[in-house]
Design a protein around this motif. Structure first.
Motif, PDB file in Angstrom:
ATOM      1  N   THR A   1       0.826  -1.212   0.000  1.00 14.44           N
ATOM      2  CA  THR A   1       0.000   0.000   0.000  1.00 14.44           C
ATOM      3  C   THR A   1       0.857   1.257   0.000  1.00 14.44           C
ATOM      4  OG1 THR A   1      -1.837  -1.097   1.133  1.00 14.44           O
ATOM      5  CG2 THR A   1      -1.730   1.294   1.316  1.00 14.44           C
ATOM      6  N   VAL A   2       1.892   1.280   0.841  1.00 17.58           N
ATOM      7  CA  VAL A   2       2.760   2.453   0.921  1.00 17.58           C
ATOM      8  C   VAL A   2       3.470   2.687  -0.411  1.00 17.58           C
ATOM      9  CG1 VAL A   2       4.837   3.385   2.012  1.00 17.58           C
ATOM     10  CG2 VAL A   2       3.078   2.287   3.413  1.00 17.58           C
ATOM     11  N   GLN A   3       3.942   1.623  -1.047  1.00 17.61           N
ATOM     12  CA  GLN A   3       4.631   1.776  -2.332  1.00 17.61           C
ATOM     13  C   GLN A   3       3.706   2.361  -3.383  1.00 17.61           C
ATOM     14  OE1 GLN A   3       6.255  -1.860  -3.891  1.00 17.61           O
ATOM     15  NE2 GLN A   3       6.744  -0.974  -5.864  1.00 17.61           N
ATOM     16  N   ARG A   4       2.496   1.822  -3.498  1.00 15.48           N
ATOM     17  CA  ARG A   4       1.544   2.340  -4.486  1.00 15.48           C
ATOM     18  C   ARG A   4       1.187   3.799  -4.191  1.00 15.48           C
ATOM     19  NH1 ARG A   4      -1.695  -3.129  -3.500  1.00 15.48           N
ATOM     20  NH2 ARG A   4      -0.701  -4.449  -5.083  1.00 15.48           N
ATOM     21  N   MET A   5       0.977   4.092  -2.930  1.00 16.19           N
ATOM     22  CA  MET A   5       0.570   5.444  -2.554  1.00 16.19           C
ATOM     23  C   MET A   5       1.673   6.456  -2.854  1.00 16.19           C
ATOM     24  SD  MET A   5      -0.408   6.822   1.259  1.00 16.19           S
ATOM     25  CE  MET A   5       1.291   6.545   1.811  1.00 16.19           C
ATOM     26  N   LEU A   6       2.902   6.179  -2.431  1.00 16.79           N
ATOM     27  CA  LEU A   6       3.988   7.142  -2.597  1.00 16.79           C
ATOM     28  C   LEU A   6       4.383   7.311  -4.059  1.00 16.79           C
ATOM     29  CD1 LEU A   6       6.300   6.333   0.457  1.00 16.79           C
ATOM     30  CD2 LEU A   6       4.595   8.148   0.210  1.00 16.79           C
ATOM     31  N   LEU A   7       4.507   6.204  -4.804  1.00 21.84           N
ATOM     32  CA  LEU A   7       4.879   6.318  -6.215  1.00 21.84           C
ATOM     33  C   LEU A   7       3.811   7.069  -6.997  1.00 21.84           C
ATOM     34  CD1 LEU A   7       6.430   2.800  -7.013  1.00 21.84           C
ATOM     35  CD2 LEU A   7       7.616   4.970  -6.661  1.00 21.84           C
ATOM     36  N   SER A   8       2.560   6.799  -6.702  1.00 21.46           N
ATOM     37  CA  SER A   8       1.478   7.492  -7.396  1.00 21.46           C
ATOM     38  C   SER A   8       1.455   8.966  -7.029  1.00 21.46           C
ATOM     39  CB  SER A   8       0.134   6.850  -7.061  1.00 21.46           C
ATOM     40  OG  SER A   8       0.104   5.497  -7.467  1.00 21.46           O
ATOM     41  N   LEU A   9       1.682   9.277  -5.758  1.00 23.39           N
ATOM     42  CA  LEU A   9       1.684  10.670  -5.324  1.00 23.39           C
ATOM     43  C   LEU A   9       2.812  11.447  -5.997  1.00 23.39           C
ATOM     44  CD1 LEU A   9       0.645  12.954  -3.518  1.00 23.39           C
ATOM     45  CD2 LEU A   9       2.127  12.075  -1.695  1.00 23.39           C
ATOM     46  N   VAL A  10       3.998  10.869  -6.015  1.00 19.81           N
ATOM     47  CA  VAL A  10       5.134  11.541  -6.664  1.00 19.81           C
ATOM     48  C   VAL A  10       4.849  11.735  -8.153  1.00 19.81           C
ATOM     49  CG1 VAL A  10       7.564  11.305  -7.300  1.00 19.81           C
ATOM     50  CG2 VAL A  10       6.827  10.748  -4.981  1.00 19.81           C
ATOM     51  N   GLY A  11       4.350  10.693  -8.814  1.00 22.03           N
ATOM     52  CA  GLY A  11       4.026  10.807 -10.232  1.00 22.03           C
ATOM     53  C   GLY A  11       2.980  11.870 -10.501  1.00 22.03           C
ATOM     54  N   ALA A  12       1.933  11.932  -9.655  1.00 17.10           N
ATOM     55  CA  ALA A  12       0.872  12.923  -9.840  1.00 17.10           C
ATOM     56  C   ALA A  12       1.399  14.336  -9.630  1.00 17.10           C
ATOM     57  CB  ALA A  12      -0.278  12.637  -8.871  1.00 17.10           C
TER      58      ALA A  12
ATOM     59  N   LEU B   1      -3.916   8.223  -0.375  1.00 22.03           N
ATOM     60  CA  LEU B   1      -4.184   7.129   0.557  1.00 22.03           C
ATOM     61  C   LEU B   1      -5.596   6.588   0.355  1.00 22.03           C
ATOM     62  CD1 LEU B   1      -3.385   5.359   2.922  1.00 22.03           C
ATOM     63  CD2 LEU B   1      -4.055   7.223   4.470  1.00 22.03           C
ATOM     64  N   LEU B   2      -6.571   7.481   0.220  1.00 21.73           N
ATOM     65  CA  LEU B   2      -7.957   7.043   0.002  1.00 21.73           C
ATOM     66  C   LEU B   2      -8.105   6.262  -1.298  1.00 21.73           C
ATOM     67  CD1 LEU B   2      -9.870  10.303   1.044  1.00 21.73           C
ATOM     68  CD2 LEU B   2      -9.595   8.220   2.387  1.00 21.73           C
ATOM     69  N   ALA B   3      -7.493   6.785  -2.369  1.00 18.18           N
ATOM     70  CA  ALA B   3      -7.613   6.121  -3.665  1.00 18.18           C
ATOM     71  C   ALA B   3      -6.906   4.779  -3.671  1.00 18.18           C
ATOM     72  CB  ALA B   3      -7.045   7.030  -4.767  1.00 18.18           C
ATOM     73  N   THR B   4      -5.762   4.708  -2.971  1.00 19.49           N
ATOM     74  CA  THR B   4      -5.030   3.431  -2.917  1.00 19.49           C
ATOM     75  C   THR B   4      -5.851   2.369  -2.208  1.00 19.49           C
ATOM     76  OG1 THR B   4      -2.896   4.595  -2.893  1.00 19.49           O
ATOM     77  CG2 THR B   4      -2.913   2.318  -2.145  1.00 19.49           C
ATOM     78  N   VAL B   5      -6.388   2.706  -1.044  1.00 19.36           N
ATOM     79  CA  VAL B   5      -7.178   1.735  -0.275  1.00 19.36           C
ATOM     80  C   VAL B   5      -8.440   1.348  -1.041  1.00 19.36           C
ATOM     81  CG1 VAL B   5      -8.507   1.402   1.848  1.00 19.36           C
ATOM     82  CG2 VAL B   5      -6.273   2.515   1.940  1.00 19.36           C
TER      83      VAL B   5
END
Length: 256
Positions: free
Chosen positions: A58-69, A186-190
């Motif tokens: 979850t943390v990996q998806r959240m952080l990579l997506s946040l940085v990319g966005a 975080l909301l979108a990842t979960v």
């Protein structure tokens, strides 16, 4: 000094009310377990290797997506700020897309991308993109004219003014959008993990809820909430060296 105790006091009051409602049977303990039961489930999770593997996913998806966005949003905002025609062209598109919830893209993207990392990152990046882009583009568009004209009188080009004047002045407002995007990430990842299944905290909380394991579900909700608080704290710490000058300037102006 009192400000340091406001949040803990509010949390303690909430927990006392929870325990009273559950202990007195106002709500069945099957649906609202006692705090000791939730705490035991929390300890079990923290001691489980399987939980930490899902947490890391979850943390990996959240952080990579946040940085990319953030990278995509700031890039679009800078281009839109430099070329007003592009900003005007993007406005109706952003007004439509930012109102579309990320889960609405799921039926389409699952056929285009399949069930895999691309599906996760595309949905999460989409959800995180708009707050940062809108905040940054608005801040760049409303740069102080005196600063821009002064820089132009010193012979700076439009791109030099963008990098040296407009972008630094826009960073405080842009960081507000980044913090909003962080919460959405975080909301979108979960939510995506709950829809797709597999691994991640979203999948765990979905399985716990539909298995009627309420203590596990509430323990996971607490972990996700604590994760959001930690992420916000980290972003605030990162923001200070970059935009702390604004808060110091505001405090100085208020004092005078």
């Amino acid at each position: 000094m009192l400000k340091l105790f406001r949040k803990p006091v509010g949390l303690i009051i909430f927990l006392v009310i929870w325990e009273a409602v559950s202990g007195l049977g106002v709500v069945s303990s099957d649906y609202m377990p006692r705090l000791a039961t939730i705490g035991a489930a929390l300890v079990d999770f923290l001691g489980s290797d399987q939980f930490w593997a899902n947490f890391a996913a979850t943390v990996q998806r959240m952080l990579l997506s946040l940085v990319g966005a953030v990278v995509i949003a700031l890039g679009l905002a800078i281009v839109a700020g430099r070329y007003p025609l592009i900003k005007r062209t993007l406005e109706p598109i952003t007004d439509i897309l930012r109102s579309l919830p990320p889960p609405a893209l799921f039926p389409l993207l699952i056929f285009v991308l399949g069930i895999g990392p691309g599906l996760f990152y595309c949905i999460i990046i989409y959800g995180c993109l708009w707050p940062t882009y809108i905040s940054a583009s608005n801040a760049l568009a409303t740069a102080e004219p005196v600063q821009v004209n002064t820089a132009r009188s010193f012979g700076l080009s439009d791109w030099q003014i963008m990098w040296q004047v407009r972008l630094p002045a826009a960073l405080p407002e842009a960081f507000t959008g980044i913090r909003l995007s962080a919460g959405i990430s975080l909301l979108a990842t979960v939510a995506t993990e709950m829809l797709v299944g597999g691994d991640g905290l979203g999948a765990l909380i979905f399985n716990a809820g539909f298995s009627l394991l309420w203590d596990d579900m509430y323990a996971l909700m607490f972990i996700i909430g604590a994760q959001g608080v930690l992420l916000n704290t980290v972003l605030f710490a990162v923001r200070w060296p970059l935009t702390g000058w604004q808060m110091r300037y505001t405090a100085t102006g208020a004092a005078t």
